[in-house]
Scaffold this motif. Structure first.
Motif, PDB file in Angstrom:
ATOM      1  N   GLY A  82      19.627 -17.109 -78.745  1.00 37.32           N
ATOM      2  CA  GLY A  82      19.557 -18.493 -79.218  1.00 37.32           C
ATOM      3  C   GLY A  82      19.960 -19.471 -78.132  1.00 37.32           C
ATOM      4  N   ALA A  83      19.612 -19.151 -76.903  1.00 33.99           N
ATOM      5  CA  ALA A  83      20.031 -19.968 -75.762  1.00 33.99           C
ATOM      6  C   ALA A  83      18.822 -20.313 -74.905  1.00 33.99           C
ATOM      7  CB  ALA A  83      21.062 -19.203 -74.930  1.00 33.99           C
ATOM      8  N   GLY A  84      19.052 -21.171 -73.963  1.00 33.38           N
ATOM      9  CA  GLY A  84      18.011 -21.547 -73.012  1.00 33.38           C
ATOM     10  C   GLY A  84      18.157 -22.999 -72.620  1.00 33.38           C
ATOM     11  N   PRO A  85      17.354 -23.448 -71.682  1.00 35.80           N
ATOM     12  CA  PRO A  85      17.498 -24.800 -71.158  1.00 35.80           C
ATOM     13  C   PRO A  85      17.174 -25.894 -72.167  1.00 35.80           C
ATOM     14  CG  PRO A  85      15.552 -23.738 -70.238  1.00 35.80           C
ATOM     15  CD  PRO A  85      16.295 -22.701 -71.019  1.00 35.80           C
ATOM     16  N   GLN A  86      16.539 -25.540 -73.281  1.00 38.03           N
ATOM     17  CA  GLN A  86      16.243 -26.531 -74.303  1.00 38.03           C
ATOM     18  C   GLN A  86      17.470 -26.875 -75.153  1.00 38.03           C
ATOM     19  OE1 GLN A  86      15.264 -23.351 -74.332  1.00 38.03           O
ATOM     20  NE2 GLN A  86      15.911 -22.538 -76.286  1.00 38.03           N
ATOM     21  N   GLU A  87      18.485 -26.046 -75.134  1.00 34.37           N
ATOM     22  CA  GLU A  87      19.636 -26.234 -76.013  1.00 34.37           C
ATOM     23  C   GLU A  87      20.424 -27.523 -75.756  1.00 34.37           C
ATOM     24  OE1 GLU A  87      20.010 -24.620 -78.843  1.00 34.37           O
ATOM     25  OE2 GLU A  87      18.179 -23.602 -78.235  1.00 34.37           O
ATOM     26  N   PRO A  88      20.668 -27.931 -74.509  1.00 33.15           N
ATOM     27  CA  PRO A  88      21.358 -29.216 -74.324  1.00 33.15           C
ATOM     28  C   PRO A  88      20.577 -30.396 -74.905  1.00 33.15           C
ATOM     29  CG  PRO A  88      21.469 -27.926 -72.317  1.00 33.15           C
ATOM     30  CD  PRO A  88      20.522 -27.211 -73.241  1.00 33.15           C
ATOM     31  N   VAL A  89      19.252 -30.350 -74.809  1.00 31.40           N
ATOM     32  CA  VAL A  89      18.437 -31.432 -75.382  1.00 31.40           C
ATOM     33  C   VAL A  89      18.578 -31.420 -76.902  1.00 31.40           C
ATOM     34  CG1 VAL A  89      16.098 -32.366 -75.622  1.00 31.40           C
ATOM     35  CG2 VAL A  89      16.821 -31.362 -73.441  1.00 31.40           C
TER      36      VAL A  89
END
Length: 191
Positions: free
Chosen positions: A115-122
């Motif tokens: 459930g992680a990845g670079p989209q998570e901060p957005v």
């Protein structure tokens, strides 16, 4: 300091120096002074180890604060300031992985399982702004998803430029740099 912390410290150092793609769990365990078997008692795989390095050994910025506390502007400045530091330090870790399509595909799939990845901060920033909208502190017609993408994109780009110019040594960008990135989006956000 326990074994888990030593492994995380060694992983952070090796991943910064060599990139995630070239860092091996065997090398990380050896640098920490442990066996690879012990590393796997604490972390399921290299991707989980990398996620913990990013969460525990890098500047935090995805914990966006509590809706209704402080001002929206001050919270955004704090998030962006953390984002600038995070991306500056994360870039050398990730560049080698991104340059190898097969490795990138494997990592992408592994991160999805967590459930992680670079989209998570957005996503986290958009969720914070949605919660502030529910409190009438963000305009009802504000496009919070676009604002979140713009701010995190600016963090990535400016973090990379700072890394390119300075490397990871030296001071992070000042909070005023974060405020300069936040200021233009405020009219689209605030009621």
């Amino acid at each position: 300091m326990g074994a888990r912390d030593r492994i995380l410290d060694a992983a952070a150092e090796i991943m910064r120096e060599r990139g995630v793609a070239r860092a091996t769990t065997k090398e990380i365990a050896k640098a920490a002074g442990y066996s690879e078997a012990l590393l796997y008692k604490h972390f399921r795989d290299k991707e989980e180890l990398m996620l913990h390095v990013l969460r525990e050994r890098m500047p935090a910025f995805t914990a966006v604060g509590v809706p209704g506390e402080g001002t929206v502007e001050s919270t955004l400045v704090a998030i962006v300031h953390g984002g600038l530091a995070f991306y500056r330090r994360a870039f050398p870790m990730m560049a080698s992985m991104v340059a190898q399509p097969r490795l990138m595909a494997v990592t992408r799939e592994s991160l999805r399982r967590y459930g992680a990845g670079p989209q998570e901060p957005v996503r986290a920033l958009a969720a914070y702004l949605e919660a502030e909208r529910d409190l009438d502190r963000v305009a009802a017609d504000a496009d919070v998803a676009s604002v979140a993408a713009l701010l995190m994109g600016a963090c990535f780009q400016q973090g990379f430029l700072h890394y390119f110019a300075e490397g990871t040594d030296g001071p992070d960008l000042p909070e005023s740099a974060a405020a300069d990135l936040v200021r233009p989006v405020l009219p689209a956000l605030l009621p």
